[in-house]
Design a protein around this motif. Structure first.
Motif, PDB file in Angstrom:
ATOM      1  N   ARG A  44     -63.474  -4.004  87.078  1.00  0.00           N
ATOM      2  CA  ARG A  44     -62.649  -4.304  85.908  1.00  0.00           C
ATOM      3  C   ARG A  44     -61.529  -3.283  85.768  1.00  0.00           C
ATOM      4  NH1 ARG A  44     -65.009  -5.266  79.834  1.00  0.00           N
ATOM      5  NH2 ARG A  44     -63.254  -6.496  79.128  1.00  0.00           N
ATOM      6  N   ARG A  45     -61.860  -2.004  85.898  1.00  0.00           N
ATOM      7  CA  ARG A  45     -60.834  -0.956  85.819  1.00  0.00           C
ATOM      8  C   ARG A  45     -59.776  -1.124  86.896  1.00  0.00           C
ATOM      9  NH1 ARG A  45     -64.759   4.235  85.271  1.00  0.00           N
ATOM     10  NH2 ARG A  45     -65.212   4.042  83.060  1.00  0.00           N
ATOM     11  N   ALA A  46     -60.202  -1.407  88.109  1.00  0.00           N
ATOM     12  CA  ALA A  46     -59.263  -1.544  89.222  1.00  0.00           C
ATOM     13  C   ALA A  46     -58.308  -2.715  88.993  1.00  0.00           C
ATOM     14  CB  ALA A  46     -60.024  -1.715  90.536  1.00  0.00           C
ATOM     15  N   LEU A  47     -58.819  -3.830  88.535  1.00  0.00           N
ATOM     16  CA  LEU A  47     -57.969  -4.996  88.296  1.00  0.00           C
ATOM     17  C   LEU A  47     -57.001  -4.765  87.138  1.00  0.00           C
ATOM     18  CD1 LEU A  47     -60.479  -7.905  88.886  1.00  0.00           C
ATOM     19  CD2 LEU A  47     -58.491  -7.321  90.271  1.00  0.00           C
ATOM     20  N   VAL A  48     -57.489  -4.159  86.068  1.00  0.00           N
ATOM     21  CA  VAL A  48     -56.618  -3.908  84.915  1.00  0.00           C
ATOM     22  C   VAL A  48     -55.551  -2.865  85.269  1.00  0.00           C
ATOM     23  CG1 VAL A  48     -56.543  -2.986  82.563  1.00  0.00           C
ATOM     24  CG2 VAL A  48     -58.305  -4.630  83.197  1.00  0.00           C
ATOM     25  N   LEU A  49     -55.913  -1.803  85.950  1.00  0.00           N
ATOM     26  CA  LEU A  49     -54.934  -0.779  86.308  1.00  0.00           C
ATOM     27  C   LEU A  49     -53.915  -1.318  87.302  1.00  0.00           C
ATOM     28  CD1 LEU A  49     -54.044   2.074  85.800  1.00  0.00           C
ATOM     29  CD2 LEU A  49     -55.617   2.846  87.557  1.00  0.00           C
ATOM     30  N   SER A  50     -54.341  -2.081  88.280  1.00  0.00           N
ATOM     31  CA  SER A  50     -53.404  -2.694  89.229  1.00  0.00           C
ATOM     32  C   SER A  50     -52.467  -3.660  88.507  1.00  0.00           C
ATOM     33  CB  SER A  50     -54.164  -3.445  90.316  1.00  0.00           C
ATOM     34  OG  SER A  50     -54.944  -2.566  91.064  1.00  0.00           O
ATOM     35  N   VAL A  56     -52.126 -10.538  91.096  1.00  0.00           N
ATOM     36  CA  VAL A  56     -51.018  -9.614  90.994  1.00  0.00           C
ATOM     37  C   VAL A  56     -49.675 -10.334  91.178  1.00  0.00           C
ATOM     38  CG1 VAL A  56     -49.966  -7.563  92.037  1.00  0.00           C
ATOM     39  CG2 VAL A  56     -52.393  -7.599  91.579  1.00  0.00           C
ATOM     40  N   PRO A  57     -49.525 -11.234  92.148  1.00  0.00           N
ATOM     41  CA  PRO A  57     -48.245 -11.944  92.246  1.00  0.00           C
ATOM     42  C   PRO A  57     -47.923 -12.778  91.005  1.00  0.00           C
ATOM     43  CG  PRO A  57     -49.421 -12.136  94.310  1.00  0.00           C
ATOM     44  CD  PRO A  57     -50.371 -11.516  93.326  1.00  0.00           C
ATOM     45  N   LEU A  58     -48.946 -13.380  90.395  1.00  0.00           N
ATOM     46  CA  LEU A  58     -48.712 -14.148  89.173  1.00  0.00           C
ATOM     47  C   LEU A  58     -48.213 -13.233  88.056  1.00  0.00           C
ATOM     48  CD1 LEU A  58     -48.881 -16.792  87.582  1.00  0.00           C
ATOM     49  CD2 LEU A  58     -51.245 -16.208  87.049  1.00  0.00           C
ATOM     50  N   ILE A  59     -48.780 -12.066  87.957  1.00  0.00           N
ATOM     51  CA  ILE A  59     -48.334 -11.099  86.946  1.00  0.00           C
ATOM     52  C   ILE A  59     -46.897 -10.695  87.215  1.00  0.00           C
ATOM     53  CG2 ILE A  59     -48.686  -8.740  86.106  1.00  0.00           C
ATOM     54  CD1 ILE A  59     -51.697  -9.293  86.432  1.00  0.00           C
ATOM     55  N   ALA A  60     -46.533 -10.521  88.472  1.00  0.00           N
ATOM     56  CA  ALA A  60     -45.157 -10.174  88.828  1.00  0.00           C
ATOM     57  C   ALA A  60     -44.184 -11.251  88.367  1.00  0.00           C
ATOM     58  CB  ALA A  60     -45.044  -9.958  90.335  1.00  0.00           C
ATOM     59  N   VAL A  61     -44.548 -12.507  88.562  1.00  0.00           N
ATOM     60  CA  VAL A  61     -43.664 -13.605  88.156  1.00  0.00           C
ATOM     61  C   VAL A  61     -43.542 -13.667  86.640  1.00  0.00           C
ATOM     62  CG1 VAL A  61     -43.415 -16.120  88.121  1.00  0.00           C
ATOM     63  CG2 VAL A  61     -44.076 -14.958  90.232  1.00  0.00           C
ATOM     64  N   VAL A  62     -44.669 -13.604  85.948  1.00  0.00           N
ATOM     65  CA  VAL A  62     -44.649 -13.723  84.487  1.00  0.00           C
ATOM     66  C   VAL A  62     -43.889 -12.573  83.853  1.00  0.00           C
ATOM     67  CG1 VAL A  62     -46.094 -13.713  82.410  1.00  0.00           C
ATOM     68  CG2 VAL A  62     -46.738 -15.109  84.373  1.00  0.00           C
ATOM     69  N   THR A  63     -44.131 -11.337  84.308  1.00  0.00           N
ATOM     70  CA  THR A  63     -43.463 -10.199  83.694  1.00  0.00           C
ATOM     71  C   THR A  63     -42.023 -10.045  84.159  1.00  0.00           C
ATOM     72  OG1 THR A  63     -44.468  -8.691  85.296  1.00  0.00           O
ATOM     73  CG2 THR A  63     -45.554  -8.904  83.160  1.00  0.00           C
ATOM     74  N   VAL A  74     -46.590  -5.855  97.290  1.00  0.00           N
ATOM     75  CA  VAL A  74     -47.212  -5.390  98.534  1.00  0.00           C
ATOM     76  C   VAL A  74     -47.821  -4.006  98.341  1.00  0.00           C
ATOM     77  CG1 VAL A  74     -46.744  -4.719 100.923  1.00  0.00           C
ATOM     78  CG2 VAL A  74     -45.753  -6.809 100.006  1.00  0.00           C
ATOM     79  N   VAL A  75     -47.100  -3.106  97.701  1.00  0.00           N
ATOM     80  CA  VAL A  75     -47.607  -1.744  97.495  1.00  0.00           C
ATOM     81  C   VAL A  75     -48.859  -1.754  96.621  1.00  0.00           C
ATOM     82  CG1 VAL A  75     -47.084   0.474  96.388  1.00  0.00           C
ATOM     83  CG2 VAL A  75     -45.407  -0.591  97.897  1.00  0.00           C
ATOM     84  N   VAL A  76     -48.835  -2.530  95.540  1.00  0.00           N
ATOM     85  CA  VAL A  76     -50.000  -2.572  94.643  1.00  0.00           C
ATOM     86  C   VAL A  76     -51.208  -3.173  95.354  1.00  0.00           C
ATOM     87  CG1 VAL A  76     -50.927  -3.650  92.557  1.00  0.00           C
ATOM     88  CG2 VAL A  76     -48.704  -2.541  92.490  1.00  0.00           C
ATOM     89  N   VAL A  77     -51.017  -4.263  96.096  1.00  0.00           N
ATOM     90  CA  VAL A  77     -52.138  -4.936  96.749  1.00  0.00           C
ATOM     91  C   VAL A  77     -52.663  -4.131  97.937  1.00  0.00           C
ATOM     92  CG1 VAL A  77     -52.784  -6.992  98.075  1.00  0.00           C
ATOM     93  CG2 VAL A  77     -51.485  -7.236  95.968  1.00  0.00           C
ATOM     94  N   VAL A  78     -51.772  -3.601  98.756  1.00  0.00           N
ATOM     95  CA  VAL A  78     -52.182  -2.945 100.001  1.00  0.00           C
ATOM     96  C   VAL A  78     -52.571  -1.485  99.805  1.00  0.00           C
ATOM     97  CG1 VAL A  78     -51.372  -2.282 102.304  1.00  0.00           C
ATOM     98  CG2 VAL A  78     -50.822  -4.524 101.399  1.00  0.00           C
ATOM     99  N   ILE A  79     -51.879  -0.785  98.917  1.00  0.00           N
ATOM    100  CA  ILE A  79     -52.120   0.658  98.780  1.00  0.00           C
ATOM    101  C   ILE A  79     -52.836   1.002  97.469  1.00  0.00           C
ATOM    102  CG2 ILE A  79     -51.009   2.924  98.609  1.00  0.00           C
ATOM    103  CD1 ILE A  79     -48.775   1.765 100.410  1.00  0.00           C
ATOM    104  N   ALA A  80     -52.261   0.585  96.346  1.00  0.00           N
ATOM    105  CA  ALA A  80     -52.780   1.032  95.051  1.00  0.00           C
ATOM    106  C   ALA A  80     -54.183   0.497  94.759  1.00  0.00           C
ATOM    107  CB  ALA A  80     -51.820   0.627  93.938  1.00  0.00           C
ATOM    108  N   PHE A  81     -54.396  -0.805  94.922  1.00  0.00           N
ATOM    109  CA  PHE A  81     -55.696  -1.381  94.588  1.00  0.00           C
ATOM    110  C   PHE A  81     -56.840  -0.744  95.380  1.00  0.00           C
ATOM    111  CE2 PHE A  81     -59.063  -4.602  94.809  1.00  0.00           C
ATOM    112  CZ  PHE A  81     -59.322  -4.743  93.458  1.00  0.00           C
ATOM    113  N   PRO A  82     -56.730  -0.602  96.714  1.00  0.00           N
ATOM    114  CA  PRO A  82     -57.829   0.058  97.433  1.00  0.00           C
ATOM    115  C   PRO A  82     -58.070   1.499  96.978  1.00  0.00           C
ATOM    116  CG  PRO A  82     -56.442  -1.124  98.976  1.00  0.00           C
ATOM    117  CD  PRO A  82     -55.747  -1.164  97.647  1.00  0.00           C
ATOM    118  N   TRP A  83     -56.995   2.219  96.678  1.00  0.00           N
ATOM    119  CA  TRP A  83     -57.163   3.598  96.194  1.00  0.00           C
ATOM    120  C   TRP A  83     -57.844   3.619  94.831  1.00  0.00           C
ATOM    121  CZ3 TRP A  83     -56.580   8.476  97.970  1.00  0.00           C
ATOM    122  CH2 TRP A  83     -56.015   8.613  99.234  1.00  0.00           C
ATOM    123  N   ILE A  84     -57.451   2.709  93.965  1.00  0.00           N
ATOM    124  CA  ILE A  84     -58.072   2.653  92.643  1.00  0.00           C
ATOM    125  C   ILE A  84     -59.551   2.325  92.763  1.00  0.00           C
ATOM    126  CG2 ILE A  84     -58.095   1.402  90.459  1.00  0.00           C
ATOM    127  CD1 ILE A  84     -55.036   0.990  90.871  1.00  0.00           C
TER     128      ILE A  84
END
Length: 124
Positions: A48-54, A1-8, A106-116
Motif C-alpha cells: 500500500r505504501r509503495a503504490l501510494v508513494l509511487s 501509474v500511466p493512468l495517474i499521469a494522464v489524469v493529472t 518510466v522512471v517511477v515504474v522502473v526505478i522508484a517503485f522497486p526501490w520503494i
C-alpha cells in the motif's frame, strides 16, 4: 501509474492527488483481498505504501498541459512588454510536457517503485 499521469496532466497536481491517492490506497488493499474501505489489517501495508508513494510521485511529475501545475499556467501569462504577445502558448508546452511525463512514468515504474518496495520491506 500511466493512468495517474494522464489524469493529472488534465487537471492540477494537487486536485489529482486529492482525488486519486485515496482511491489508490483503497485499490491496493482491494487487490490484496481486503474489502475496499474495510479492514486495513488484511492489507499488505508495504504494498500500500509503495503504490501510494509511487502515485504521489507521478502526480507531481505529470506536466503535459498548462493546467497541470501553477508554474505552467504562470509561464503562459508572461508576455513581451513591447508587443504584448505571450512568449509561450499551450502548444509549446504539449510536446515537451508529454515527453517529460512519459519519461517520469518510466522512471517511477522502473526505478522508484522497486526501490520503494525494497526500502519499505526494511521499515516496520
Amino acid at each position: 501509474v500511466p493512468l495517474i499521469a494522464v489524469v493529472t496532466s488534465l487537471i492540477s497536481h494537487t486536485v489529482g492527488a486529492l482525488i486519486l491517492l485515496p482511491i489508490v490506497a483503497s485499490a491496493a488493499c482491494a487487490g490484496a483481498g481486503a474489502d475496499v474501505g474495510g479492514d486495513v489489517g488484511a492489507c499488505d501495508i508495504a504494498r500500500r505504501r509503495a503504490l501510494v508513494l509511487s502515485s504521489a510521485f507521478m502526480c507531481s511529475a505529470s506536466m503535459a498541459l498548462p493546467v497541470s501545475s501553477f508554474p505552467n499556467v504562470a509561464s503562459l501569462s508572461v508576455a513581451d512588454p513591447a508587443t504584448g504577445e505571450a512568449y509561450l502558448r499551450a502548444h509549446h508546452l504539449l510536446p515537451v510536457g508529454t515527453l517529460m511525463t512519459a519519461a517520469a512514468v518510466v522512471v517511477v515504474v522502473v526505478i522508484a517503485f522497486p526501490w520503494i518496495v525494497a526500502l519499505g520491506a526494511l521499515m516496520p
